[in-house]
Design a protein around this motif. Structure first.
Motif, mmCIF file in Angstrom:
data_model
loop_
_atom_site.group_PDB
_atom_site.id
_atom_site.type_symbol
_atom_site.label_atom_id
_atom_site.label_comp_id
_atom_site.label_asym_id
_atom_site.label_seq_id
_atom_site.Cartn_x
_atom_site.Cartn_y
_atom_site.Cartn_z
ATOM 1 N N SER A 107 0.859 -1.180 0.000
ATOM 2 C CA SER A 107 0.000 0.000 0.000
ATOM 3 C C SER A 107 0.894 1.229 0.000
ATOM 4 N N THR A 108 0.390 2.314 -0.556
ATOM 5 C CA THR A 108 1.158 3.558 -0.553
ATOM 6 C C THR A 108 1.033 4.280 0.787
ATOM 7 N N GLY A 109 0.195 3.756 1.674
ATOM 8 C CA GLY A 109 0.053 4.307 3.023
ATOM 9 C C GLY A 109 0.211 3.204 4.054
ATOM 10 N N GLN A 110 0.320 3.584 5.310
ATOM 11 C CA GLN A 110 0.407 2.584 6.390
ATOM 12 C C GLN A 110 -0.862 1.746 6.387
ATOM 13 N N PHE A 111 -0.715 0.442 6.649
ATOM 14 C CA PHE A 111 -1.858 -0.476 6.631
ATOM 15 C C PHE A 111 -1.744 -1.415 7.817
ATOM 16 N N ASN A 112 -2.565 -1.205 8.835
ATOM 17 C CA ASN A 112 -2.582 -2.061 10.038
ATOM 18 C C ASN A 112 -1.181 -2.320 10.595
ATOM 19 N N GLY A 113 -0.425 -1.248 10.744
ATOM 20 C CA GLY A 113 0.900 -1.348 11.342
ATOM 21 C C GLY A 113 2.022 -1.641 10.363
ATOM 22 N N VAL A 114 1.699 -1.963 9.115
ATOM 23 C CA VAL A 114 2.732 -2.223 8.102
ATOM 24 C C VAL A 114 3.028 -0.910 7.384
ATOM 25 N N ALA A 115 4.300 -0.547 7.345
ATOM 26 C CA ALA A 115 4.698 0.723 6.736
ATOM 27 C C ALA A 115 4.407 0.742 5.238
ATOM 28 N N PRO A 119 5.420 -5.319 2.061
ATOM 29 C CA PRO A 119 4.444 -6.341 1.647
ATOM 30 C C PRO A 119 3.317 -6.535 2.657
ATOM 31 N N LEU A 120 2.127 -6.718 2.127
ATOM 32 C CA LEU A 120 0.930 -6.960 2.943
ATOM 33 C C LEU A 120 0.517 -8.437 2.920
ATOM 34 N N ASN A 121 1.470 -9.319 2.698
ATOM 35 C CA ASN A 121 1.170 -10.755 2.526
ATOM 36 C C ASN A 121 0.290 -11.323 3.624
ATOM 37 N N GLN A 122 0.498 -10.898 4.855
ATOM 38 C CA GLN A 122 -0.266 -11.454 5.978
ATOM 39 C C GLN A 122 -1.744 -11.093 5.917
ATOM 40 N N PHE A 123 -2.101 -10.092 5.105
ATOM 41 C CA PHE A 123 -3.488 -9.649 5.005
ATOM 42 C C PHE A 123 -4.163 -10.086 3.699
ATOM 43 N N VAL A 124 -3.451 -10.879 2.882
ATOM 44 C CA VAL A 124 -3.956 -11.216 1.536
ATOM 45 C C VAL A 124 -4.072 -12.721 1.349
ATOM 46 N N ARG A 125 -5.245 -13.146 0.842
ATOM 47 C CA ARG A 125 -5.460 -14.533 0.413
ATOM 48 C C ARG A 125 -5.867 -14.495 -1.057
ATOM 49 N N CYS A 126 -5.497 -15.518 -1.810
ATOM 50 C CA CYS A 126 -5.802 -15.582 -3.248
ATOM 51 C C CYS A 126 -6.920 -16.577 -3.513
ATOM 52 N N PRO A 170 -8.100 -1.426 7.370
ATOM 53 C CA PRO A 170 -7.068 -0.758 8.172
ATOM 54 C C PRO A 170 -7.661 0.039 9.323
ATOM 55 N N ALA A 171 -7.028 -0.090 10.487
ATOM 56 C CA ALA A 171 -7.489 0.633 11.672
ATOM 57 C C ALA A 171 -6.694 1.917 11.880
ATOM 58 N N ASP A 172 -5.608 2.079 11.091
ATOM 59 C CA ASP A 172 -4.704 3.204 11.350
ATOM 60 C C ASP A 172 -4.585 4.203 10.206
ATOM 61 N N ASN A 173 -5.209 3.925 9.059
ATOM 62 C CA ASN A 173 -5.051 4.833 7.925
ATOM 63 C C ASN A 173 -6.135 4.546 6.898
ATOM 64 N N ALA A 174 -7.110 5.420 6.807
ATOM 65 C CA ALA A 174 -8.228 5.177 5.889
ATOM 66 C C ALA A 174 -7.843 5.358 4.421
#
Length: 200
Positions: A107-115, A119-126, A170-174
């Motif tokens: 993401s181009t912004g912070q996403f649930n504590g990830v800068a 990578p947002l792998n922990q938040f993505v399923r295929c 995301p709880a930290d950046n809409a």
């Protein structure tokens, strides 16, 4: 006269001249050239545009890969080539020439504590578009191997979108904008971003 005609046809078949006419060019390999991304709340929902606001618990990013086909010139004897020519292979019958070494969604912004940019792998399923695996989800980390093992005959199924299910919101950046990066073994990178949207 008829005997000479039959002999001539047999000679053309043996030399590979006649059947090769039905397969003008054998494009044995495929390469990913581009990717298209659409974000929506559901698989049939309207795609987000810049500034879309959502409160959905999860989002779907539909990923459609675009391919180029490459002609290969393997050493085949003419007789074998002629025998194969009556059953022309689907384009890309040998899979990807330039394999995928890495695939990541950020993401181009912070996403649930990830800068931003990580990578947002922990938040993505295929969810694969392949009909035989419909409804089966797997981690984003396995997607590159799945695509690298593809061979033709499955192209029409793989041409369907692969859905990336992203949650929780995301709880930290809409303000969010996702970026998908595909790195090929040759070093080439293919990148695509979604529109910027508000996920509240």
């Amino acid at each position: 006269m008829a005997k000479k005609l039959v002999q001539m046809l047999l000679l053309l078949v043996f030399l590979g001249v006649l059947p090769m006419g039905c397969c003008k060019e054998l494009r044995d390999y495929a390469n990913v050239r581009a990717v298209q991304l659409l974000v929506a709340e559901t698989s049939n929902g309207p795609a987000f545009t810049t500034g879309t606001r959502t409160t959905a618990a999860q989002l779907l990013v539909s990923m459609v890969l675009k391919y180029d086909y490459l002609a290969a010139a393997p050493a085949r004897n003419w007789f074998a080539a002629s025998a194969m020519a009556f059953q022309c292979d689907e384009p890309g019958s040998r899979g990807l020439k330039d394999k995928i070494s890495e695939l990541s969604l950020t993401s181009t912004g912070q996403f649930n504590g990830v800068a931003a940019g990580q990578p947002l792998n922990q938040f993505v399923r295929c969810l694969a578009g392949n009909s035989s695996y419909q409804g089966v989800s797997f981690p984003l980390a396995q997607l590159a191997d799945s695509l690298n093992s593809w061979k033709s005959g499955k192209y029409d199924e793989l041409d369907r979108p692969i859905e990336l299910v992203i949650s929780p919101k995301p709880a930290d950046n809409a303000q969010q904008q996702f970026r998908l990066r595909i790195r090929l073994q040759s070093g080439k990178e293919i990148e695509q971003t979604t529109p910027s949207f508000i996920w509240e």
